[in-house]
Design a protein around this motif. Structure first.
Motif, PDB file in Angstrom:
ATOM      1  N   ARG A   1     -60.283 -73.004 -19.739  1.00 53.23           N
ATOM      2  CA  ARG A   1     -60.041 -71.824 -19.935  1.00 53.23           C
ATOM      3  C   ARG A   1     -59.134 -71.598 -18.885  1.00 53.23           C
ATOM      4  N   THR A   2     -58.012 -73.334 -19.245  1.00 49.86           N
ATOM      5  CA  THR A   2     -56.643 -73.370 -18.790  1.00 49.86           C
ATOM      6  C   THR A   2     -55.604 -71.648 -19.460  1.00 49.86           C
ATOM      7  N   THR A   3     -55.124 -71.145 -18.674  1.00 46.36           N
ATOM      8  CA  THR A   3     -54.297 -70.264 -19.921  1.00 46.36           C
ATOM      9  C   THR A   3     -52.646 -70.833 -19.018  1.00 46.36           C
TER      10      THR A   3
ATOM     11  N   GLU B   1     -65.834 -70.586 -11.015  1.00 45.91           N
ATOM     12  CA  GLU B   1     -66.364 -71.690 -11.900  1.00 45.91           C
ATOM     13  C   GLU B   1     -64.940 -72.547 -10.878  1.00 45.91           C
TER      14      GLU B   1
ATOM     15  N   ALA C   1     -68.438 -76.389 -20.285  1.00 48.43           N
ATOM     16  CA  ALA C   1     -67.257 -75.737 -21.520  1.00 48.43           C
ATOM     17  C   ALA C   1     -67.823 -75.935 -22.902  1.00 48.43           C
TER      18      ALA C   1
ATOM     19  N   TYR D   1     -59.963 -78.566 -18.678  1.00 52.30           N
ATOM     20  CA  TYR D   1     -60.357 -77.497 -18.203  1.00 52.30           C
ATOM     21  C   TYR D   1     -60.428 -75.915 -19.253  1.00 52.30           C
TER      22      TYR D   1
ATOM     23  N   GLY E   1     -60.066 -66.312 -13.095  1.00 51.47           N
ATOM     24  CA  GLY E   1     -58.736 -66.828 -13.342  1.00 51.47           C
ATOM     25  C   GLY E   1     -57.847 -66.672 -12.603  1.00 51.47           C
TER      26      GLY E   1
END
Ligand code: AMP
Ligand code: GLY
Length: 438
Positions: free
Chosen positions: A235-237, A190, A436, A233, A276
């Motif tokens: 899926r930010t971690t 992505e 998203a 974004y 990730g």
């Protein structure tokens, strides 16, 4: 303080707006600007990529800071000319801007420093490139070395598509940009955009964003400059941000400094994120457009200080990183901001036909009503004033940004803004944020 912003797109309107919003006493000049910067700021009719004209402007205006928006003047050395004359400049030297200006340079730098990116080979002879593009796994990506206004990267699915791409890029139409090409493997994952405000080996990272490059809904049709964006974004971690800092931004800045090309300005890493783990698709040497229009309402007063720090070294980077978003949020224009807003979304309104041929000169209505909506701000790109009216003057015309406590509400605001604005041929994507929201 006086700030000169070079460029005339939505990105430059957003940069000017973000600086002025928190520093009402600063003077902001935009050159050449557009119909939306003409009024709130002072427009000067100077082409950003004409070094002599820019120097003349700087001598006349004596700015405390010059912010260079687009890549072309950076790659052409406009920043170097200004720095040589003692001006504080946000934007890299021409040698550092090669990270965007030459894919071959960027890929070789990444390869020699272990920065994750797709496997690649470089070709300067068409026959060798044609032989290579027929072999191996598909899809692959064929890229012109030099700047090609977003048209220089072609994803190919078959040997014959590969040959066509090589011939197109190396056949002369792209000039010096196509003298060398890169053929690289296709990355799964992505895409997201990471922006770092940098000074040599130090940097602060802004929230990650995502862009929509294709003209058509469902990400179909030809590539554009960008039809919409949102941040953050989803899926930010913390782990992803650490990886981006430690495996992408920091080693790239160190590698550039070691190569005698210290980077000052905005390093934009176009990333492919797979499970990730980020790899670099490309680097740009300037803010993204329209990602900047999405980020701008989230910036607090520390944003302008961060630009100044990048140019001069004044300020503390850790402190700036904490404060760059403080006091931002809420894209208010008329009726107050909502300071709890942490999500932002931008929908681009384009002229019919874009990214192909399009008409200009259509009268734009409804901007005043859009300006009264809460948590909404309209940035201009291809607009100009004609008497009392504003008319279209480019492919991408406006960028409507909404903010909210989450992406869904930010998108709702943006689309409400979109519905109040009318011009003949108004074209936009109705599915901004679709990945998203899945
Ligand atoms: P670039 O000009 O390098 O940013 O490429 C333009 C677009 O092509 C990117 O935003 C991606 O969508 C796609 N692309 C480029 N390189 C790759 C790659 N190695 N794998 C997958 N997609 C790519
Ligand atoms: N949004 C893509 C770019 O600025 O290059």
């Amino acid at each position: 303080m006086k700030v000169v912003i070079l460029g005339g797109g939505g990105r430059e309107h957003a940069l000017a707006w973000a600086v002025q919003r928190h520093h009402a006493d600063w003077k902001v000049v935009v050159a050449p600007g557009n119909g939306g910067t003409d009024g709130p700021f002072r427009n000067l009719p100077v082409a950003a990529d004409d070094p002599n004209a820019v120097l003349e402007l700087a001598r006349a205006e004596s700015p405390d800071l010059v912010v260079i928006g687009p890549e072309a003047p950076l790659v052409a050395g406009v920043g170097d000319r200004l720095v040589d004359e003692g001006y504080a400049v946000f934007g890299p030297s021409a040698r550092a801007a090669e990270i965007e200006g030459s894919k071959v340079f960027a890929k070789e730098l990444m390869h020699s420093h272990g920065i994750p990116t797709a496997a690649f080979d470089v070709y300067s002879m068409e026959a060798a490139a044609l032989a290579a593009v027929r072999k191996g796994l598909f899809p692959k990506v064929v890229k012109a070395d030099g700047l090609a206004a977003g048209k220089g990267a072609i994803v190919v699915e078959t040997p014959s598509e590969g040959e066509e791409a090589v011939r197109l890029l190396m056949g002369g139409k792209f000039g010096a940009a196509g003298k060398q090409i890169v053929i690289e493997s296709f990355l799964q994952g992505e895409e997201a955009s990471a922006f770092a405000i940098c000074r040599d080996d130090q940097f602060l990272l802004l929230p990650l964003s995502q862009d929509h490059k294709r003209i058509g809904e469902g990400d179909t049709g030809p590539n554009t400059g960008g039809m919409g964006a949102y941040t953050p974004y989803p899926r930010t971690t913390p782990e992803l941000l650490t990886r981006i800092r430690e495996s992408v931004i920091a080693p790239t800045l160190r590698a550039l400094a070691e190569a005698g090309r210290p980077f000052r300005g905005l390093l934009y890493a176009g990333l492919m994120i797979d499970a990730g783990v980020p790899s670099v698709v490309e680097f740009n040497c300037r803010f993204g457009d329209p990602e900047t229009q999405a980020l701008a309402p989230l910036f607090g007063p520390g944003f302008a200080d961060a630009l100044y720090w990048s140019a001069t070294g004044e300020g503390d980077v850790a402190e700036l990183e904490r404060s760059v978003l403080d006091g931002g949020a809420g894209g208010e224009t008329g009726t107050g901001s909502s300071s709890g807003n942490t999500a932002s979304a931008t929908v681009v309104l384009a002229s019919a036909g874009y990214p192909g041929a399009y008409d200009t000169g259509a009268r734009i209505e409804g901007l005043r009503r859009a300006a009264e909506l809460p948590d909404t701000v309209v940035f201009h790109a291809g607009t100009k004033r004609q008497g009392d009216a504003l008319v279209t003057s480019g492919g991408r015309v406006l960028a409507v940004t909404g903010t909210g406590p989450d992406l869904r509400s930010a998108l709702g605001r943006a689309y409400e803004g979109v519905s109040t604005i009318e011009f003949e041929g108004k074209t936009f994507r109705r599915d901004i944020g679709h990945r998203a929201l899945k």
